[in-house]
Design an enzyme around this catalytic site. Structure first.
Site, short mmCIF file in Angstrom:
data_model
loop_
_atom_site.label_atom_id
_atom_site.label_comp_id
_atom_site.label_asym_id
_atom_site.label_seq_id
_atom_site.Cartn_x
_atom_site.Cartn_y
_atom_site.Cartn_z
N ARG A 70 1.12 -1.00 0.06
CA ARG A 70 0.55 0.27 -0.03
C ARG A 70 0.87 0.87 -0.18
O ARG A 70 1.99 1.17 1.01
CB ARG A 70 -1.68 -0.32 1.11
CG ARG A 70 -2.00 1.35 0.72
CD ARG A 70 -2.87 1.18 2.42
NE ARG A 70 -3.44 -0.09 2.81
CZ ARG A 70 -3.95 -0.44 3.60
NH1 ARG A 70 -3.42 0.04 4.85
NH2 ARG A 70 -4.69 -1.65 4.54
N ARG A 139 -1.67 6.83 9.76
CA ARG A 139 -1.13 6.11 8.47
C ARG A 139 -1.93 7.73 7.43
O ARG A 139 -1.94 9.10 7.26
CB ARG A 139 -3.13 5.43 8.52
CG ARG A 139 -3.16 3.82 9.26
CD ARG A 139 -2.15 3.52 8.57
NE ARG A 139 -2.58 1.94 9.88
CZ ARG A 139 -3.45 1.11 9.17
NH1 ARG A 139 -4.41 0.91 8.43
NH2 ARG A 139 -3.35 -0.07 10.47
N LYS A 201 -4.25 1.41 14.51
CA LYS A 201 -3.66 2.57 13.36
C LYS A 201 -4.22 3.88 14.01
O LYS A 201 -4.78 3.97 15.44
CB LYS A 201 -4.52 2.10 12.80
CG LYS A 201 -5.96 1.70 12.54
CD LYS A 201 -6.89 1.05 11.69
CE LYS A 201 -8.47 -0.01 11.75
NZ LYS A 201 -8.29 -0.62 10.66
N LYS A 203 -6.57 7.23 12.16
CA LYS A 203 -5.97 7.72 11.11
C LYS A 203 -6.81 9.27 11.10
O LYS A 203 -7.66 9.76 12.01
CB LYS A 203 -7.31 7.25 9.69
CG LYS A 203 -7.55 5.36 10.53
CD LYS A 203 -8.56 4.83 9.25
CE LYS A 203 -8.34 3.32 8.82
NZ LYS A 203 -9.39 2.84 8.81
N CYS A 425 -15.28 -3.21 0.27
CA CYS A 425 -13.41 -3.53 0.64
C CYS A 425 -12.91 -4.27 -0.20
O CYS A 425 -13.62 -5.11 -0.57
CB CYS A 425 -13.72 -3.48 2.04
SG CYS A 425 -13.54 -5.65 2.43
N CYS A 431 -7.66 -10.79 1.60
CA CYS A 431 -7.63 -10.58 2.74
C CYS A 431 -7.89 -11.28 4.45
O CYS A 431 -9.06 -12.06 3.79
CB CYS A 431 -8.83 -9.16 3.11
SG CYS A 431 -8.85 -8.53 4.66
N CYS A 470 -16.33 -8.38 6.97
CA CYS A 470 -15.92 -8.54 8.31
C CYS A 470 -16.17 -7.04 8.64
O CYS A 470 -16.47 -6.24 8.33
CB CYS A 470 -14.72 -9.14 8.14
SG CYS A 470 -13.77 -7.79 9.21
N CYS A 474 -13.35 -1.02 6.83
CA CYS A 474 -13.16 -0.78 5.69
C CYS A 474 -13.36 0.51 4.96
O CYS A 474 -12.97 1.12 4.63
CB CYS A 474 -11.41 -1.77 5.46
SG CYS A 474 -10.66 -2.56 6.19
FE1 SF4 Z 1 -10.92 -7.11 5.26
FE2 SF4 Z 1 -12.47 -6.69 7.11
FE3 SF4 Z 1 -11.49 -4.10 5.85
FE4 SF4 Z 1 -12.68 -6.02 3.94
S1 SF4 Z 1 -13.36 -4.52 6.22
S2 SF4 Z 1 -10.45 -5.65 3.89
S3 SF4 Z 1 -12.65 -8.70 4.82
S4 SF4 Z 1 -10.77 -5.85 7.31
#
Ligand code: SF4
Length: 577
Positions: A70, A139, A201, A203, A425, A431, A470, A474
């Site tokens: 990244r 970040r 982290k 932000k 995401c 991931c 998940c 993100c």
């Molecule tokens: Fe991975 Fe969860 Fe972030 Fe999606 S929201 S990129 S599944 S850590």
């Protein structure tokens, strides 16, 4: 779940070095758990292609290890040359795609271990770092990427770049390991972070007044620029928010999404010191015993705003003033052609879920490369995972339109309101935390929602729809009008009630909805929305006005399989006043 004590690894790392130099010199395809922890601070994650578990390699019990890189791009701004280097590296060492993150950075996926050092070196040669793009540090600093060439935009974008530099770790490990290979003589001091960096982290985002495209209330620190009403080019300072954050854990009431609190106002000469002081509050008071509870938002939640302000006041040599009034927020995505106001034009190109790829006749990656090679525009990545090409001479507009059309790149005018405002995401297959599909599933789910909206006669209704694999959040699902958050394989928690401008939290509406049923569950709500909305009412505001109980009654008639979520902390409501 990390198998290592992250705090101990950081403390023993000698400024983020650990065993990285030795491990990148051995022939293994993967890193030890300690090195996996430290490589994040250098802007990379060790990942595994989880699709490969189903193939021959999986049958042999082997994992297909690879790395995500990244880059750290403050405000998402880069030169044509820097874009082209990302593109070239994705082709040479990655999976031939580029992915725009929801924080205005690029991710390269599918880099194997032996190619990682050379990739980082090439990026560095083009003045692109990956240092602190991941890890327990501040970040990438986000900023409104609006292409209009006026003093307000320039002030915010320049400030984001300066702030990002100020907040970088001071360790020389990055240079030593990836660039010049010189021996460590003495460990450098980290005046901001200390030996163990931050608990988690951190932000930061910078907004211009009235435009919340960066989702400023979802950040640990948000800054909203305030300009003089009489002299609009004069930057008076910044309203400061603190304690926002998205990540949650299913069935864990100690974790929750939270909007940042408005802390106060500081002048331009005070703002960097203020942000650094807030970072040190997180450093000193964040929970270092439980990473799920380690974000600054939990400090704010447990202390309350007054105690937080008092602690902040004790760490800066000037008073934190009362927050200044702000105009109401809206969100602009700058897609399509925009007159920059300086004789040049900018083109916002929609990128579905931020993935720049060539697939069949759809040759998005090739088209962007050709446009950028030929016309050398400035490039900006947006918080909505789109790309802006700036500083284009008016006489080049038609040729650029033709070039994009020849590669089947869709114009924004042909995209529905839900697709234009969708975010996902990456989730599977890269991931490691994903428990459900996201980027690969959202386009098909949007097809179904578009069909419902077309049926209802409102095909272009703009509604924010965000999806994550998940609950880590993100793609900032918890401020979206509609959100799907992975619960288990192909099952999602359906969130509703956020608003278009990102100032209200969504809440769990239904649980364990199969991917194919999401549009089915939404149909009765969208029907009621069409029939009973007030003039200009958005879907999120309609949901808030009608209330979850009445809406669930409607859903259960049409979709009796619906399951309600358990009550808990996740259902708490929050809205920016
Ligand atoms: Fe991975 Fe969860 Fe972030 Fe999606 S929201 S990129 S599944 S850590």
């Amino acid at each position: 779940m990390s198998k290592v004590n992250v705090e101990a690894v950081k403390a023993a790392s000698r400024g983020l070095r650990g065993s990285l130099p030795e491990e990148f010199a051995n022939g293994d395809a993967f890193l030890t758990d300690e090195a996996k922890t430290l490589i994040k601070f250098h802007g990379s994650y060790q990942q595994e292609d989880r699709d490969e578990r189903k193939g021959e390699r999986g049958d042999r019990g082997e994992k297909y290890y690879q790395f995500m890189i990244r880059t750290r791009i403050p405000g998402g701004q880069m030169s044509a040359e820097q874009y082209l280097l990302h593109d070239a590296l994705a082709g040479e060492f990655g999976n031939e795609t580029l992915r725009i993150t929801t924080r205005q950075a690029f991710q390269l996926h599918g880099i194997i271990k032996r190619d990682l050092p050379g990739t980082l070196r090439r990026l560095n040669g083009a003045l692109i770092t990956t240092l602190a793009a991941c890890g327990d540090v501040v970040r990438n600093v986000m900023a409104c990427p609006a292409p209009t060439n006026n003093a307000q935009q320039r002030a915010v974008q320049d400030f984001a770049e300066m702030l990002s530099t100020e907040l970088l770790p001071r360790t020389n490990a990055y240079h030593q390991i990836w660039i010049d290979g010189k021996e460590l003589i003495e460990e450098e001091a980290e005046p901001l972070y200390g030996k163990t960096y931050l608990p988690r982290k951190f932000k930061v985002a910078v907004a211009i007044p009235g435009d919340n495209c960066v989702d400023v209330f979802t950040d640990d620190v948000g800054l909203v620029a305030i300009f003089d009403e009489a002299e609009p080019e004069k930057l008076l300072g910044f309203n400061v928010t603190a304690g926002g954050g998205m990540g949650t854990t299913h069935n864990n009431d100690e974790t929750f999404a939270r909007l940042g609190d408005l802390i106060g106002f500081v002048t331009p000469d005070q703002v960097i010191e203020t942000v650094k002081a807030i970072v040190t509050i997180h450093r000193d008071f964040g929970d270092r015993t439980n990473r799920k509870h380690a974000r600054l938002k939990y400090v704010l939640h447990e202390w309350g705003v007054e105690k937080f302000r008092a602690e902040l006041a004790s760490r800066v040599p000037f008073p934190i003033q009362t927050a200044q009034p702000m105009p109401p927020f809206h969100v602009q995505d700058h897609l399509g052609w925009t007159d920059q106001g300086d004789g040049c034009w900018a083109l916002g190109v929609p990128i579905e879920n931020g993935r720049i790829v060539d697939r069949g006749d759809f040759r998005l990656r090739t088209a962007l490369r050709r446009v950028i090679e030929t016309y050398r525009p400035g490039v900006r990545l947006t918080p909505q995972q789109n790309i802006l090409l700036t500083d284009i001479a008016p006489e080049h507009r038609a040729a650029i339109d033709d070039l994009l059309a020849a590669h089947q790149v869709l114009k924004v005018e042909t995209i529905s309101g839900v697709r234009r405002n969708g975010l996902a995401c990456p989730a599977l297959p890269t991931c490691g935390l994903a428990i459900a599909e996201s980027e690969r599933a959202l386009p098909g789910i949007l097809d179904q929602i578009e069909a419902v909206l077309t049926d209802l006669g409102i095909p272009n209704e703009p509604i924010t729809v965000r999806m994550t694999g998940c609950p880590n959040g993100c793609a900032r699902p918890y401020v979206s009008e509609i959100a799907f958050v992975g619960r288990s394989l192909n099952k999602y928690m359906l969130y509703l009630g956020g608003n278009f401008v990102g100032t209200r939290l969504a809440r769990p509406f239904l649980d364990l909805v199969p991917g194919d049923d999401l549009a089915v569950a939404l149909r009765p709500l969208l029907t009621l929305f069409r029939d009973t909305r007030t003039p200009d009412e958005s879907f999120g505001d309609f949901v808030e006005r009608i209330g979850f109980d009445a809406l669930r009654e409607q859903v259960l008639i049409a979709y009796p399989a619906a399951k309600l979520p358990k009550a808990g902390r996740e259902t708490s409501r929050a809205e920016v006043a």
